[in-house]
Design an enzyme around this catalytic site. Structure first.
Site, PDB file in Angstrom:
ATOM      1  N   ASP A  11      15.159 -18.794   1.831  1.00  0.00           N
ATOM      2  CA  ASP A  11      14.421 -18.277   2.597  1.00  0.00           C
ATOM      3  C   ASP A  11      13.569 -19.333   3.127  1.00  0.00           C
ATOM      4  OD1 ASP A  11      12.742 -16.429   4.588  1.00  0.00           O
ATOM      5  OD2 ASP A  11      11.217 -17.200   3.589  1.00  0.00           O
ATOM      6  N   LYS A  71      13.475 -21.884   6.372  1.00  0.00           N
ATOM      7  CA  LYS A  71      12.787 -22.166   8.037  1.00  0.00           C
ATOM      8  C   LYS A  71      12.617 -23.750   7.724  1.00  0.00           C
ATOM      9  CE  LYS A  71       9.541 -18.498   5.998  1.00  0.00           C
ATOM     10  NZ  LYS A  71       8.733 -17.735   4.908  1.00  0.00           N
TER      11      LYS A  71
HETATM   12  N1  HSE Z   1      10.005 -13.639   2.738  1.00  0.00           N
HETATM   13  C1  HSE Z   1       9.804 -14.340   3.267  1.00  0.00           C
HETATM   14  C2  HSE Z   1       8.566 -14.883   2.558  1.00  0.00           C
HETATM   15  C3  HSE Z   1       8.890 -13.571   4.329  1.00  0.00           C
HETATM   16  O1  HSE Z   1       8.122 -14.312   1.961  1.00  0.00           O
HETATM   17  O2  HSE Z   1       7.865 -16.034   2.353  1.00  0.00           O
HETATM   18  C4  HSE Z   1       8.445 -14.358   5.765  1.00  0.00           C
HETATM   19  O3  HSE Z   1       9.003 -14.880   5.691  1.00  0.00           O
END
Ligand code: HSE
Length: 350
Positions: A222, A226
């Site tokens: 994740d 980003k």
């Molecule tokens: N799963 C992601 C986090 C959600 O914990 O940052 C937000 O993008």
């Protein structure tokens, strides 16, 4: 100005956005002169409803709370699938908030392509399509003469993309460093407080921070997604997920966290991108950082991002990185930006 919204996905983020509308629509109309009207909602498991006259946000939320579905909405057309909702409803903007899939980008990728091809503006918080296909989707948006905005993909409603591309317009972003994943930061913070990894992860899931598959969070995917979005959009890179050197928090023990604390340090999952020769390199990995580091004080689900710029040196923003209403705020600010851009287009020539 009226913006007619087709909302694709009605989970935590979709509901967070509709909660904001339920509370603030009159104020938004008064302050910004914008009538944000949801005309359709379509969700794979919660049903769909379309009413060209507009749907009542409070009624949608009550139905979800009481019945777990919008199928009981009084009136309107029921049962349209997501692609039919995108193509066939009388809507100006598609807000795409289905769950992220970092392998295929689906179903969000097909939704966004269909919306752009249909000449509709797209606003999304779905990281998959933007991390995997930003180049293709931004070209498609340009060719169709519509806006594609995705503030909510990074740092939820805390400005990150627009901070770099709009507020810091004219400055070069030479590098980025951040705590970009709320779930892992929450887990690391709870571990500092003596909680077990597994218990902390369950808590993050219960609070709605973790991805549908939390390995995306804990293995660093994740944060890597980003980081790819930031590098490609604000540093002009052309990175794929596979280009990011990546290590998650699976190997971080409670003992290691406690040892770091004893030495006045904190373990954080840091995401960094920097210019290297003519290219951009990127890494996500746990790091022990001193308390004096600007990212060390970022605890819980809070995220932070430092932009290294030519004109200002380091600019750091700290704020929530996940959550329904928090990400709803990103969708709202993107919608207001679309409204501003449409007004500018229809205004008198400069
Ligand atoms: N799963 C992601 C986090 C959600 O914990 O940052 C937000 O993008």
């Amino acid at each position: 100005m009226e913006l007619r919204i087709a909302l694709i996905g009605f989970g935590n983020v979709g509901q967070g956005f509709v909660k904001i509308l339920a509370r603030k629509s009159p104020l938004l109309a008064e302050r910004y002169g914008v009538d944000l009207r949801v005309v359709a909602v379509s969700d794979r498991s919660k049903g769909s409803v379309y009413d060209p006259g507009g749907l009542d946000p409070s009624a949608l939320l009550s139905l979800i709370e009481e019945e777990g579905s919008v199928s009981g909405y009084p009136g309107g057309v029921k049962g349209m699938g997501s692609l039919a909702t995108i193509r066939e409803t009388d809507s100006d903007v598609v807000v795409e908030v289905t769950p992220t899939d970092l392998e295929t980008g689906e179903p969000g990728l097909s939704h966004i392509r269909a919306a752009l091809e249909a000449g509709k503006h797209v606003i999304t918080s779905n990281k998959g399509p933007i991390a995997l296909a930003y180049g293709e989707l931004s070209s498609l948006a340009r060719e169709s003469g519509v806006e594609l905005r995705f503030e909510g993909t990074v740092l939820s409603g805390t400005p990150a993309i627009s901070l770099a591309t709009e507020a810091l317009a004219g400055a070069e972003v030479l590098g980025v460093e951040g705590v970009l994943n709320g779930t892992t930061n929450f887990i690391l913070t709870r571990m500092e407080e003596g909680v077990d990894y597994e218990d902390a992860l369950r808590e993050a899931q219960r609070l709605g921070y973790a991805e549908a598959d939390p390995t995306a969070d804990v293995d660093g995917w994740d944060a890597a997604a980003k980081l790819v979005i930031l590098a490609n959009v604000v540093m002009g890179a052309d990175l794929s997920l596979g280009d990011v050197e990546r290590e998650g928090i699976g190997g971080v023990t409670r003992e290691a966290v406690a040892r770091a604390s004893a030495y006045g340090r904190r373990v954080r999952l840091l995401a960094s991108a920097w210019r290297s020769g003519g290219a951009v390199a990127a890494r996500v990995a746990p790091a022990e950082i001193p308390l004096s580091h600007p990212l060390a004080s970022v605890s819980g689900v809070t995220n932070a991002l430092t932009l290294r710029t030519d004109h200002l040196g380091d600019v750091t923003i700290v704020g929530p990185g996940a959550g329904g209403v928090e990400t709803g705020q990103a969708l709202l600010s993107d919608l207001l930006a679309v409204a501003r851009s449409l007004r500018a287009r229809s205004g008198p020539p400069l």
